[in-house]
Scaffold this active site. Structure first.
Site, mmCIF file in Angstrom:
data_model
loop_
_atom_site.group_PDB
_atom_site.id
_atom_site.type_symbol
_atom_site.label_atom_id
_atom_site.label_comp_id
_atom_site.label_asym_id
_atom_site.label_seq_id
_atom_site.Cartn_x
_atom_site.Cartn_y
_atom_site.Cartn_z
ATOM 1 N N ASP A 36 -1.414 6.950 6.244
ATOM 2 C CA ASP A 36 -2.535 6.104 5.821
ATOM 3 C C ASP A 36 -2.878 5.189 6.995
ATOM 4 O O ASP A 36 -2.117 4.289 7.337
ATOM 5 C CB ASP A 36 -2.099 5.280 4.602
ATOM 6 C CG ASP A 36 -3.209 4.374 4.085
ATOM 7 O OD1 ASP A 36 -4.269 4.277 4.743
ATOM 8 O OD2 ASP A 36 -3.014 3.763 3.015
ATOM 9 N N TRP A 78 0.813 -1.220 0.000
ATOM 10 C CA TRP A 78 0.000 0.000 0.000
ATOM 11 C C TRP A 78 0.840 1.261 0.000
ATOM 12 O O TRP A 78 0.542 2.215 -0.735
ATOM 13 C CB TRP A 78 -1.004 -0.021 1.156
ATOM 14 C CG TRP A 78 -2.122 -0.986 0.852
ATOM 15 C CD1 TRP A 78 -2.318 -2.218 1.406
ATOM 16 C CD2 TRP A 78 -3.152 -0.817 -0.134
ATOM 17 N NE1 TRP A 78 -3.410 -2.821 0.824
ATOM 18 C CE2 TRP A 78 -3.946 -1.995 -0.117
ATOM 19 C CE3 TRP A 78 -3.473 0.194 -1.040
ATOM 20 C CZ2 TRP A 78 -5.054 -2.164 -0.959
ATOM 21 C CZ3 TRP A 78 -4.575 0.029 -1.874
ATOM 22 C CH2 TRP A 78 -5.350 -1.138 -1.834
ATOM 23 N N LYS A 131 -12.817 -0.758 6.920
ATOM 24 C CA LYS A 131 -12.201 -1.688 7.870
ATOM 25 C C LYS A 131 -12.753 -1.426 9.283
ATOM 26 O O LYS A 131 -13.468 -2.255 9.826
ATOM 27 C CB LYS A 131 -10.673 -1.565 7.846
ATOM 28 C CG LYS A 131 -10.049 -2.203 6.602
ATOM 29 C CD LYS A 131 -9.665 -1.174 5.579
ATOM 30 C CE LYS A 131 -8.675 -1.611 4.523
ATOM 31 N NZ LYS A 131 -8.862 -2.826 3.792
#
Lengths: 359, 359
Positions: free
Chosen positions: B171, B101, B195
């Protein structure tokens, strides 16, 4: 009880759709999880997503050389995405101006290239309308021509699809699926979901595949239609629950007989309301008859000091969200696909009683 | 029955939240309409939106000089939005690389300016981890330093918040609200909702207000933090239903005792699973202990020819979505806030039985 909801958006959804969503909210088809808890790459979810697309293709008779994208950000993000996707070779476009939404699209496009604004708003005996297409001066070399098919705030709608040399790009946010439309006449159409498709947070883009490769280099990767098309709108996690709900709405539309059948109902709803307003000397619709919107019916009270009382009493009659947009005032009844004829009937009856009481 | 859902995202939501959403799906608090059919500018909806923000501020103890934005497009759109918002004066940033990511964020940032990549991945005796911060070469003049606090795919998490001269951008998609965090150490944090917050299609950005005015001119208007901050995230119609659901999750978290209390539960869940894996010679976790993720626990079977059988039998035991990310294979149990300790207990018991049957 469920109220009659005339909101311009986020707007009424079919009760049957909400009931189905409610039933399966905690356990989708015996999987033991909610559809919103499911991986977008799971076999089950991909089948839901693909079925939604297939049903939309059927409803709108979308030719196979068009991609259907399920995106995020609303029509407003498309105001940027469209020039960013189409200005890579020739940063020039024609934009037809007919109201507040087309004007917003114009302002954003101007940040990325040359915009030839065709102001098509006309005033005919005090009524607002759209000028005849003969008066429009298209550029010889525009990358595309943009218009807003139905101005949600003004309640102004095009009678016909403009004929253009350059690919036609249309904002159909508040008119998509309300009437049959020939997709093959467009290069791209786009629509925020929150009127005739589903909940806010989903945006549909339908784009002809030969137009995919002319993006400006500075385009955010996620906004590039080619990237999304090559990844079935799953370049990253899409708005899975909204996509699922849109799928339920598409199924419901097919059960209603499709777009042609819903169009007939929409015509009946609009006729009932416009006819009542026209014969009244208490209410007025400010739009030229040929350009009246099928979906958004603005109207004024001849005595506007009664506006607040009208809205208050309407609410007491479970007739919700009839205030006009904050930028224009007055009233507006949005009568999207999910608003039944009974709702319009109840509204007209209330309007009649209110007029009798206050004339 | 509800299954135990270990999906990495869209992930499990608290059953109590889904039940509340289900109850009021057709009629929100006696209004006669669904919350998803409500104008985002209505008094009722604005109150819901503001309460969600207030509860998030309370949960994370967000200082008053930070704006909280409720946006669309996922973390991936932020990969573009961050450089577009912060590269206007100085198009240079440091990016710490620790997995898939953070690498995606790097690739997108490079399209907009100079990116100094600090590769912090280390291999210690065959285990993946994050290098000591003394080895990181920050630029003298970076506009910001970016990192991914928890790599969802790799299951690698930072032990401490990096100390940087330039504003820190993080992030937190898969770790937000899982543990207390000192917001004042960040310039910006962002997180896709799917999430620990709510359904996919909502993205939270928390940004220090002195950083708002350094956007590049080509930024799409909707992506500009300053525009969204000045319009309470309602520059256009936001993802209203997802925002509402996030609000329900925030309320649920407060009822659980807040982030500190949920953190303790998360520690217990993770300890149970890692401890079991560590004492087993049948399973293995590939991450250095200090950098193990609290939320995403990847593990492998020593004999990987049993992977498919493991997944199939797990599913038969209502233990869902344990496959590792398609890019790495193996297994992964994501144990976000909404996954209860019983789920982890059931997983460990199943793993034990499976190991006994196949050793």
């Amino acid at each position: 009880m469920r109220a009659y909801n005339f909101c311009a958006g986020p707007a009424a959804l079919p009760t049957a759709v909400l009931e189905k969503a409610q039933r399966e909210l905690l356990d989708w088809q015996g999987t033991g999880v909610s559809i919103m808890e499911m991986s977008h790459r799971s076999q089950e979810y991909v089948a839901v997503a693909e079925k939604a697309e297939a049903n939309l293709r059927q409803l709108l008779n979308i030719p196979s050389n068009y991609k259907v994208l399920f995106l995020q950000g609303g029509a407003t993000l498309q105001f940027s995405a469209i020039p960013l996707n189409f200005f890579g070779k020739n940063a020039k476009a024609d934009y037809i101006k007919t109201g507040i939404w087309s004007d917003k699209a114009i302002k954003e496009a101007k940040r990325y290239g040359e915009v030839n604004v065709i102001d098509a708003t006309v005033n005919v005996n005090g009524k607002t309308g759209i000028a005849q297409s003969q008066s429009w001066n298209f550029s010889e070399d525009a990358s595309y021509v943009h218009y807003c098919e139905n101005e949600t705030i003004g309640g102004v709608q095009f009678k016909d699809i403009p004929k253009t040399k350059a690919p036609l790009v249309a904002d159909l946010s508040s008119s998509i699926l309300s009437a049959p439309i020939d997709i093959s006449q467009f290069g791209l159409i786009y629509a925020g979901a929150q009127k005739n498709i589903g909940p806010a947070g989903l945006t549909i883009v339908i784009v002809r595949d030969d137009l995919l490769d002319q993006a400006k280099p500075e385009i955010p990767s996620l906004l590039k239609y080619a990237n999304q098309a090559h990844n079935q709108s799953m370049l990253n996690t899409p708005a899975t629950y909204s996509w699922y709900l849109a799928g339920l709405v598409f199924e419901w539309l097919l059960e209603q007989g499709g777009v042609k059948a819903i169009h007939e109902k929409n015509l009946a709803k609009a006729k009932r309301l416009y006819d009542y307003i026209d014969q009244s000397d208490f209410y007025d619709n400010p739009i030229v008859k040929d350009n009246r919107s099928l979906m958004n019916v603005p109207f004024t009270l001849v005595n506007d000091s009664l506006d607040q009382l009208f809205l208050q009493q309407a609410e007491e009659h479970h007739l919700l969200n009839l205030a006009g947009h904050r930028s224009v005032g007055g009233m507006r009844a949005s009568i999207y696909n999910a608003v039944p004829l009974e709702a319009v009937e109840a509204l007209v009856q209330f309007m009649e009683k209110f007029a009798q009481a206050h004339r």
